[in-house]
Design an enzyme around this catalytic site. Structure first.
Site, PDB file in Angstrom:
ATOM      1  N   GLU A 137       1.744   6.847  16.628  1.00 35.97           N
ATOM      2  CA  GLU A 137       3.124   6.363  16.809  1.00 35.97           C
ATOM      3  C   GLU A 137       3.972   7.444  17.450  1.00 35.97           C
ATOM      4  OE1 GLU A 137       4.480   4.062  13.111  1.00 35.97           O
ATOM      5  OE2 GLU A 137       3.001   5.476  12.400  1.00 35.97           O
ATOM      6  N   LYS A 146       0.843  -1.185   0.000  1.00 38.51           N
ATOM      7  CA  LYS A 146       0.000   0.000   0.000  1.00 38.51           C
ATOM      8  C   LYS A 146       0.886   1.245   0.000  1.00 38.51           C
ATOM      9  CE  LYS A 146       0.132   1.994   3.588  1.00 38.51           C
ATOM     10  NZ  LYS A 146       1.385   2.121   4.330  1.00 38.51           N
ATOM     11  N   LYS A 199      -2.518  -8.658  11.583  1.00 35.06           N
ATOM     12  CA  LYS A 199      -2.270  -8.628  13.028  1.00 35.06           C
ATOM     13  C   LYS A 199      -3.269  -9.560  13.722  1.00 35.06           C
ATOM     14  CE  LYS A 199      -0.634  -3.820  13.114  1.00 35.06           C
ATOM     15  NZ  LYS A 199       0.751  -3.859  13.554  1.00 35.06           N
ATOM     16  N   ASP A 241      -1.026   7.100   3.775  1.00 36.47           N
ATOM     17  CA  ASP A 241      -0.156   6.122   4.429  1.00 36.47           C
ATOM     18  C   ASP A 241      -0.928   5.256   5.428  1.00 36.47           C
ATOM     19  OD1 ASP A 241       2.364   4.952   5.016  1.00 36.47           O
ATOM     20  OD2 ASP A 241       2.526   6.190   6.827  1.00 36.47           O
ATOM     21  N   HIS A 300      -0.997  -4.655   6.065  1.00 38.07           N
ATOM     22  CA  HIS A 300      -0.471  -5.547   7.110  1.00 38.07           C
ATOM     23  C   HIS A 300      -1.265  -5.478   8.412  1.00 38.07           C
ATOM     24  CE1 HIS A 300       1.652  -2.013   8.718  1.00 38.07           C
ATOM     25  NE2 HIS A 300       1.791  -2.695   9.827  1.00 38.07           N
ATOM     26  N   HIS A 324      -5.197   1.271   6.521  1.00 37.94           N
ATOM     27  CA  HIS A 324      -5.209   0.631   7.842  1.00 37.94           C
ATOM     28  C   HIS A 324      -6.413   1.056   8.699  1.00 37.94           C
ATOM     29  CE1 HIS A 324      -1.306  -0.638   6.717  1.00 37.94           C
ATOM     30  NE2 HIS A 324      -0.597   0.365   7.187  1.00 37.94           N
ATOM     31  N   LYS A 326       2.051  10.834  13.581  1.00 40.49           N
ATOM     32  CA  LYS A 326       3.453  10.561  13.876  1.00 40.49           C
ATOM     33  C   LYS A 326       3.864  11.485  15.004  1.00 40.49           C
ATOM     34  CE  LYS A 326       4.454   7.934  10.158  1.00 40.49           C
ATOM     35  NZ  LYS A 326       4.724   6.504  10.303  1.00 40.49           N
TER      36      LYS A 326
HETATM   37  C1  BG6 Z   1       2.894   1.398   7.634  1.00 41.89           C
HETATM   38  C2  BG6 Z   1       3.094   2.871   7.424  1.00 41.89           C
HETATM   39  O1  BG6 Z   1       2.006   0.868   6.698  1.00 41.89           O
HETATM   40  O2  BG6 Z   1       2.408   1.191   8.950  1.00 41.89           O
HETATM   41  C3  BG6 Z   1       4.044   3.430   8.446  1.00 41.89           C
HETATM   42  O3  BG6 Z   1       3.617   3.080   6.114  1.00 41.89           O
HETATM   43  C4  BG6 Z   1       3.591   3.096   9.842  1.00 41.89           C
HETATM   44  O4  BG6 Z   1       4.161   4.843   8.308  1.00 41.89           O
HETATM   45  C5  BG6 Z   1       3.290   1.604   9.962  1.00 41.89           C
HETATM   46  O5  BG6 Z   1       4.627   3.447  10.724  1.00 41.89           O
HETATM   47  C6  BG6 Z   1       2.657   1.276  11.295  1.00 41.89           C
HETATM   48  O6  BG6 Z   1       2.536  -0.110  11.394  1.00 41.89           O
HETATM   49  P1  BG6 Z   1       2.661  -0.855  12.782  1.00 41.89           P
HETATM   50  O7  BG6 Z   1       2.384  -2.262  12.479  1.00 41.89           O
HETATM   51  O8  BG6 Z   1       4.066  -0.601  13.269  1.00 41.89           O
HETATM   52  O9  BG6 Z   1       1.660  -0.207  13.668  1.00 41.89           O
END
Ligand code: BG6
Length: 486
Positions: free
Chosen positions: A215, A147, A181, A234, A177, A239, A335
């Protein structure tokens, strides 16, 4: 397992070393990847097979959890790796790629050939066409593409057209992804394997829902990519909206790829289209500014000094269907927040009448359910209980389940699960073409609004804080506030 070959485009990049190789190693360790298999990395950086193996061996020691590292096994794993320096954007390299693959595998085994696109998104439309020209798109080969799939609705449609001209839909695995999870999948188990919550899971009993994925890191070394993406492309369009779908979808009668994905698409198609008021008042975008020893976004490498790319976004969404009409879904991502956490918080409606005394402002009139996806994975239910002793004072307490009690969430992480599913030909947890388009259809007006309205607000927030205060104001309209986990 039959002879298996995987070609990773972008093999010298960040995603490969951080996620893909640790995931493949974890499959190897768990004996999910056995027998003769070949992983051929492709990228512009020049490596030989040998130097690529040593590079990956080093990175595995950085990115695999220490308790899962087994030097002997890792050394054995990297003997399956090969490398071909080539520019995936250029057609020339592909006949060489084909040649290399034949040498390595004796033949191209059509049942077990997997391509992984871990390149910058600008190559997502180019690589499949070159694969086709080189005759590498065998009828049973599969392709995993990262993605964001597309930049907006139009480009996503164009990508879908390109992919459909090279592969059948069942060969295309658009990865998100978050769906890999364990805890995201458990949202479904929690909802549909228990009888007690589902009757309450609707507009009559739920007041509002929060979905948070924040994050405490900045954009790391990904300035170039992030400048073209921003938080909406992103994190939100894929997500976060997936998490909304898991929370809001109807139970499929039979759990399989088609039925599950049909229900996801129905949620996306029910998202209430954003109007003028929503665009102006129910979307808050922010960008982190320098604070303490943390850089501001505009000081990051690869970022324009006057960049207007959002690193934070909070939105109020509605779902126009019988189950959810009138229930706001507040979603946010950012972020450089105070912590890293992904969770879904379901706020149930208040009891109609408060008959007990409560003290210290802790009046537990509404139950709250927190599905914590990461870290400290678990589920917490907030309920009111009588404080022992005289009188009838009630206080909110927590009932909780922690994954640690079940031995913890496996370290292999989402990528291992998803790559394994793809190898097995199970597309359930991958995004279908119609879902990707339905999601973009919903978010496209936001992108258009931002590009057509140069003075649309972009609020600064100091790195390490919970984002622009304006996002609090958006919640206050509903008499609510964000649940900020500590
Ligand atoms: C990714 C984003 O798909 O997911 C990143 O491109 C982000 O910017 C990440 O940090 C977060 O994934 P996870 O699994 O660490 O929460």
């Amino acid at each position: 397992m039959d002879k298996f070959a995987m070609i990773i485009f972008g093999a010298s990049g960040d995603l490969t070393k951080r996620k893909l190789m640790p995931a493949l190693y974890s499959l190897f360790r768990d004996k999910r990847l056995t027998g003769e298999f070949t992983i051929l990395g492709v990228g512009r950086t020049v490596y030989t097979d040998e130097s690529y193996r040593s590079y990956i061996l080093e990175e595995l020691q950085r990115f695999v959890k220490p308790e899962e590292q087994d030097m002997e096994l890792m050394t054995l794993f990297v003997t399956h790796l090969f490398y071909l320096p080539m520019d995936p954007a250029e057609a020339e390299g592909y006949s060489l790629l084909r040649q290399r693959l034949i040498e390595l595998t004796d033949d191209i085994n059509p049942n077990n050939l997997l391509f992984y696109l871990a390149t910058p998104p600008s190559l997502y439309g180019v690589v499949p066409l070159h694969l086709k020209e080189a005759g590498l798109n065998t009828s049973e080969s599969r392709i995993i593409v990262e993605k964001p799939f597309g930049y907006d609705l139009e480009s996503a449609r164009e990508l879908n057209r390109i992919y459909a001209s090279v592969f059948d839909e069942h060969q295309i695995y658009r990865i998100d992804h978050f769906l890999g999870k364990e805890t995201a999948q458990n949202v479904l188990a929690f909802r549909f394997a228990n009888g007690i919550f589902e009757p309450l899971w609707n507009r009559n009993y739920i007041d509002y829902v929060e979905v948070t994925a924040v994050e405490n890191l900045g954009i790391e070394q990904r300035g170039g990519f992030y400048e073209t993406a921003g938080a909406l492309r992103d994190m939100v369009q894929n997500h976060l909206i997936q998490l909304v779908a898991l929370t809001a979808m109807e139970p499929p009668a039979i759990f399989n790829a088609d039925n599950f994905r049909n229900e996801v698409v129905k949620v996306y198609e029910s998202l209430t289209p954003l109007n003028e008021i929503d665009l102006n008042e129910h979307i808050v975008r922010g960008q982190y500014t320098a604070s303490g020893n943390k850089k501001g976004y505009r000081e990051e490498k690869g970022v324009a000094p006057d960049s207007r790319t959002e690193t934070y976004i909070a939105m109020k969404l509605g779902i126009s269907n019988w189950r959810w009409s009138g229930v706001p879904f507040y979603i946010r991502t950012g972020k450089q927040m105070p912590t890293k956490v992904t969770e879904i918080v379901v706020h149930f409606r208040e009891t109609p009448h408060q008959m007990f005394r409560c003290s210290g402002g802790n009046c537990p009139r509404a139950n709250k359910l927190i599905l914590r996806l990461q870290p400290n994975e678990g589920i917490v239910l907030k309920i009111g209980m009588k404080v022992p002793g005289a009188g009838f004072e009630v206080r909110q307490v927590t009932m909780d389940f922690s994954y640690a009690d079940l031995g913890g969430v496996p370290g292999g992480d989402a990528y291992a699960r998803l790559i394994d599913d793809c190898i097995q030909g199970d597309a359930t947890l991958f995004t279908r073409s119609d879902a990707v388009e339905a999601s973009w259809r919903f978010f496209d007006p936001v992108l258009r609004f931002w590009s057509d309205t140069p003075n649309a607000p972009l609020y600064g927030y100091p790195a390490g804080t919970w984002g622009p205060l304006e996002s609090e104001a958006m919640m206050r309209e509903h008499g609510a506030e964000w649940t900020n986990p500590c």
